[in-house]
Design a protein around this motif. Structure first.
Motif, PDB file in Angstrom:
ATOM      1  N   LYS A   2       5.366   7.959   6.550  1.00 27.82           N
ATOM      2  CA  LYS A   2       5.078   8.128   5.118  1.00 27.82           C
ATOM      3  C   LYS A   2       3.948   7.194   4.675  1.00 27.82           C
ATOM      4  O   LYS A   2       3.016   7.619   3.972  1.00 27.82           O
ATOM      5  CB  LYS A   2       6.333   7.870   4.288  1.00 27.82           C
ATOM      6  CG  LYS A   2       6.183   8.226   2.807  1.00 27.82           C
ATOM      7  CD  LYS A   2       7.516   8.106   2.083  1.00 27.82           C
ATOM      8  CE  LYS A   2       7.451   8.717   0.682  1.00 27.82           C
ATOM      9  NZ  LYS A   2       6.481   8.065  -0.195  1.00 27.82           N
ATOM     10  N   LYS A   3       4.018   5.962   5.114  1.00 29.19           N
ATOM     11  CA  LYS A   3       2.984   4.994   4.753  1.00 29.19           C
ATOM     12  C   LYS A   3       1.637   5.400   5.346  1.00 29.19           C
ATOM     13  O   LYS A   3       0.589   5.258   4.700  1.00 29.19           O
ATOM     14  CB  LYS A   3       3.369   3.593   5.243  1.00 29.19           C
ATOM     15  CG  LYS A   3       2.436   2.498   4.751  1.00 29.19           C
ATOM     16  CD  LYS A   3       2.930   1.115   5.150  1.00 29.19           C
ATOM     17  CE  LYS A   3       1.975   0.039   4.633  1.00 29.19           C
ATOM     18  NZ  LYS A   3       2.419  -1.326   5.057  1.00 29.19           N
ATOM     19  N   SER A   4       1.672   5.949   6.553  1.00 30.31           N
ATOM     20  CA  SER A   4       0.432   6.390   7.214  1.00 30.31           C
ATOM     21  C   SER A   4      -0.235   7.500   6.425  1.00 30.31           C
ATOM     22  O   SER A   4      -1.453   7.480   6.201  1.00 30.31           O
ATOM     23  CB  SER A   4       0.739   6.877   8.636  1.00 30.31           C
ATOM     24  OG  SER A   4       1.341   5.873   9.404  1.00 30.31           O
ATOM     25  N   VAL A   5       0.562   8.493   5.996  1.00 31.34           N
ATOM     26  CA  VAL A   5       0.004   9.619   5.240  1.00 31.34           C
ATOM     27  C   VAL A   5      -0.578   9.131   3.915  1.00 31.34           C
ATOM     28  O   VAL A   5      -1.666   9.553   3.505  1.00 31.34           O
ATOM     29  CB  VAL A   5       1.080  10.708   5.010  1.00 31.34           C
ATOM     30  CG1 VAL A   5       0.537  11.828   4.130  1.00 31.34           C
ATOM     31  CG2 VAL A   5       1.572  11.274   6.335  1.00 31.34           C
ATOM     32  N   GLU A   6       0.132   8.245   3.246  1.00 29.76           N
ATOM     33  CA  GLU A   6      -0.352   7.705   1.964  1.00 29.76           C
ATOM     34  C   GLU A   6      -1.670   6.964   2.145  1.00 29.76           C
ATOM     35  O   GLU A   6      -2.583   7.089   1.315  1.00 29.76           O
ATOM     36  CB  GLU A   6       0.705   6.777   1.368  1.00 29.76           C
ATOM     37  CG  GLU A   6       1.943   7.523   0.866  1.00 29.76           C
ATOM     38  CD  GLU A   6       3.097   6.594   0.490  1.00 29.76           C
ATOM     39  OE1 GLU A   6       4.038   7.062  -0.158  1.00 29.76           O
ATOM     40  OE2 GLU A   6       3.039   5.397   0.867  1.00 29.76           O
ATOM     41  N   MET A   7      -1.786   6.199   3.228  1.00 36.86           N
ATOM     42  CA  MET A   7      -3.026   5.457   3.491  1.00 36.86           C
ATOM     43  C   MET A   7      -4.182   6.403   3.794  1.00 36.86           C
ATOM     44  O   MET A   7      -5.302   6.214   3.311  1.00 36.86           O
ATOM     45  CB  MET A   7      -2.807   4.482   4.657  1.00 36.86           C
ATOM     46  CG  MET A   7      -1.927   3.292   4.303  1.00 36.86           C
ATOM     47  SD  MET A   7      -1.543   2.232   5.741  1.00 36.86           S
ATOM     48  CE  MET A   7      -3.177   1.596   6.145  1.00 36.86           C
ATOM     49  N   VAL A   8      -3.918   7.424   4.576  1.00 32.68           N
ATOM     50  CA  VAL A   8      -4.963   8.377   4.935  1.00 32.68           C
ATOM     51  C   VAL A   8      -5.453   9.130   3.703  1.00 32.68           C
ATOM     52  O   VAL A   8      -6.656   9.366   3.533  1.00 32.68           O
ATOM     53  CB  VAL A   8      -4.461   9.367   6.017  1.00 32.68           C
ATOM     54  CG1 VAL A   8      -5.454  10.510   6.218  1.00 32.68           C
ATOM     55  CG2 VAL A   8      -4.226   8.637   7.334  1.00 32.68           C
ATOM     56  N   LEU A   9      -4.537   9.505   2.810  1.00 33.19           N
ATOM     57  CA  LEU A   9      -4.914  10.252   1.607  1.00 33.19           C
ATOM     58  C   LEU A   9      -5.815   9.440   0.676  1.00 33.19           C
ATOM     59  O   LEU A   9      -6.589  10.016  -0.100  1.00 33.19           O
ATOM     60  CB  LEU A   9      -3.665  10.706   0.848  1.00 33.19           C
ATOM     61  CG  LEU A   9      -2.925  11.909   1.452  1.00 33.19           C
ATOM     62  CD1 LEU A   9      -1.649  12.186   0.677  1.00 33.19           C
ATOM     63  CD2 LEU A   9      -3.805  13.150   1.479  1.00 33.19           C
TER      64      LEU A   9
END
Length: 426
Positions: A45-52
């Motif tokens: 979840k944190k990875s997706v938020e950072m990428v976005l």
């Protein structure tokens, strides 16, 4: 150039998908990364938020305009869930915080389902790859601390490169005959059967080189051969077997867009021609047909025909509520000109330091009422994964395909999502 305000137009290809799509025809494709470790959902979840934050072109929702749909910024939280449904299913905005992509996980696999209006497979891989890179960095901070993380340039260019590159004077691409449609009983309850064929890439390359064809050409011939021997003969087919091959336009035109920028060719084979019953003759025909169609001039004709249609003043001025009716009817008719689609997005390149954490990549395309089987492929290291998604109970096409590869001396390993195993047991 990317708009500075909080909305943007859909690209020329993207326009059609919201109008033609429904729960029965989702226009969703799936990209997956299989890692060598179990997925931690919090880190994911944190990875997706950072990428976005960097790839904000994917941080949008779909809105209705008077004449067309359009994108608007989406500031809601992204939802990450454990995989609990069949792949490539319709993405319901109401249950997905309006996002046009859905990230799920299962065991050691990260899935990225994408509504085709958002982007195509090649740009989708960029999105998934960034999620995987970021996940590995966060999961292994001892190896990837902030000083050692590799800087990666990511494009947020959302320009409609169809409009920039199409030829207004280009002659329209010629139409063709209606295609043979696969027959057979459908799976119950809108189930989707998935079969992955893991292929030894070196052996496949060697065989393709021996036959003087590309890997895509070889696999396309295997698909036609499998359909003919398992389905076409059984149901006494008469119409040509037609394979739709998506084409990455970035190979033909300069482009950095992360929006859709693809076209397609149709390989049409009249299987009543007895010469094609010999695989080598069929393969030569596929090779020659690819070479004839995969020229910049021919690709431009198809692309330009579609752009001119989308730019037609009469079509532009039809209100959206009428477009919904007209396009849905015409799109169902258009699909009758293809037996199946085969999309090969090729090699997924990964930076060396990250490779040891990744097992393979997968791609899946949603089957639908006319194209009951869809085919896709991608490769990583020495493994090419060829995937079937099917709404049919029978696996005869898939079995014939695998038999052909083995007959050609290519090592394969087959796995699936268990749908067909369940059907055979009940």
């Amino acid at each position: 150039m990317q708009k500075s305000n909080n909305w943007r137009r859909l690209d020329n290809s993207a326009k059609i998908f919201p109008i033609a799509s429904s729960k029965k025809y989702s226009s969703v494709f799936r990209l997956s990364a299989v890692l060598n470790e179990k997925i931690n959902p919090q880190i994911l979840k944190k990875s997706v938020e950072m990428v976005l934050k960097n790839l904000n072109s994917f941080k949008v929702k779909l809105k209705k305009g008077l004449f067309w749909y359009y994108f608007e910024d989406n500031n809601k939280k992204v939802i990450i869930e454990k995989e609990k449904n069949y792949p490539c299913k319709y993405i319901d905005p109401k249950t997905n915080n309006d996002y046009l992509f859905k990230v799920t996980y299962y065991e050691n696999k990260i899935n990225l389902d994408i509504f085709h209006s958002l982007t195509d497979g090649n740009s989708g891989i960029i999105f998934l790859r960034e999620i995987v890179y970021t996940y590995i960095e966060l999961a292994h901070p001892e190896e990837f601390n902030k000083k050692l993380r590799i800087e990666r340039k990511i494009s947020n260019n959302t320009e409609d490169d169809y409009l920039k590159n199409y030829n207004k004077k280009s002659k329209n691409a010629k139409g063709g005959k209606k295609a043979y449609i696969l027959k057979g009983r459908k799976l119950p309850l809108s189930a989707i059967g998935v079969i992955h064929v893991n292929i030894n890439l070196e052996q496949l390359k060697s065989k393709a080189k021996e036959k003087n064809v590309t890997i895509t050409q070889f696999l396309t011939a295997c698909i036609i051969y499998a359909i003919y021997n398992s389905n076409y003969k059984k149901y006494k087919g008469k119409r040509p077997i037609k394979i739709c091959i998506p084409v990455d336009l970035k190979k033909y035109f300069k482009s950095e867009t992360v929006s859709n920028f693809f076209s397609y060719i149709n390989v049409q084979t009249d299987m009543n021609n007895k010469n094609f019953l010999n695989f080598d003759n069929l393969l030569k025909f596929v090779h020659d047909d690819f070479n004839k169609r995969l020229t910049k001039d021919e690709i431009s004709k198809t692309m330009s025909s579609n752009v001119k249609l989308g730019n037609n003043l009469f079509i532009k001025l039809i209100p959206l509520f009428l477009k919904l009716v007209i396009v849905k009817l015409s799109y169902v008719e258009i699909r009758k000109y293809t037996t199946t689609t085969f999309s090969n997005i090729g090699r997924v390149g990964i930076i060396g330091e990250y490779q040891k954490y990744i097992d393979k990549f997968l791609m899946l395309i949603a089957p639908e009422s006319v194209e009951k089987i869809k085919c896709s492929a991608c490769s990583f290291e020495n493994n090419l994964v060829f995937s079937f998604t099917s709404s049919l109970e029978s696996t005869e096409v898939e079995e014939e395909f695998c038999m052909k590869l083995r007959e050609e001396g290519i090592e394969i390993n087959v796995e699936g999502n268990g749908v067909h195993d369940f059907i055979s047991e009940n």
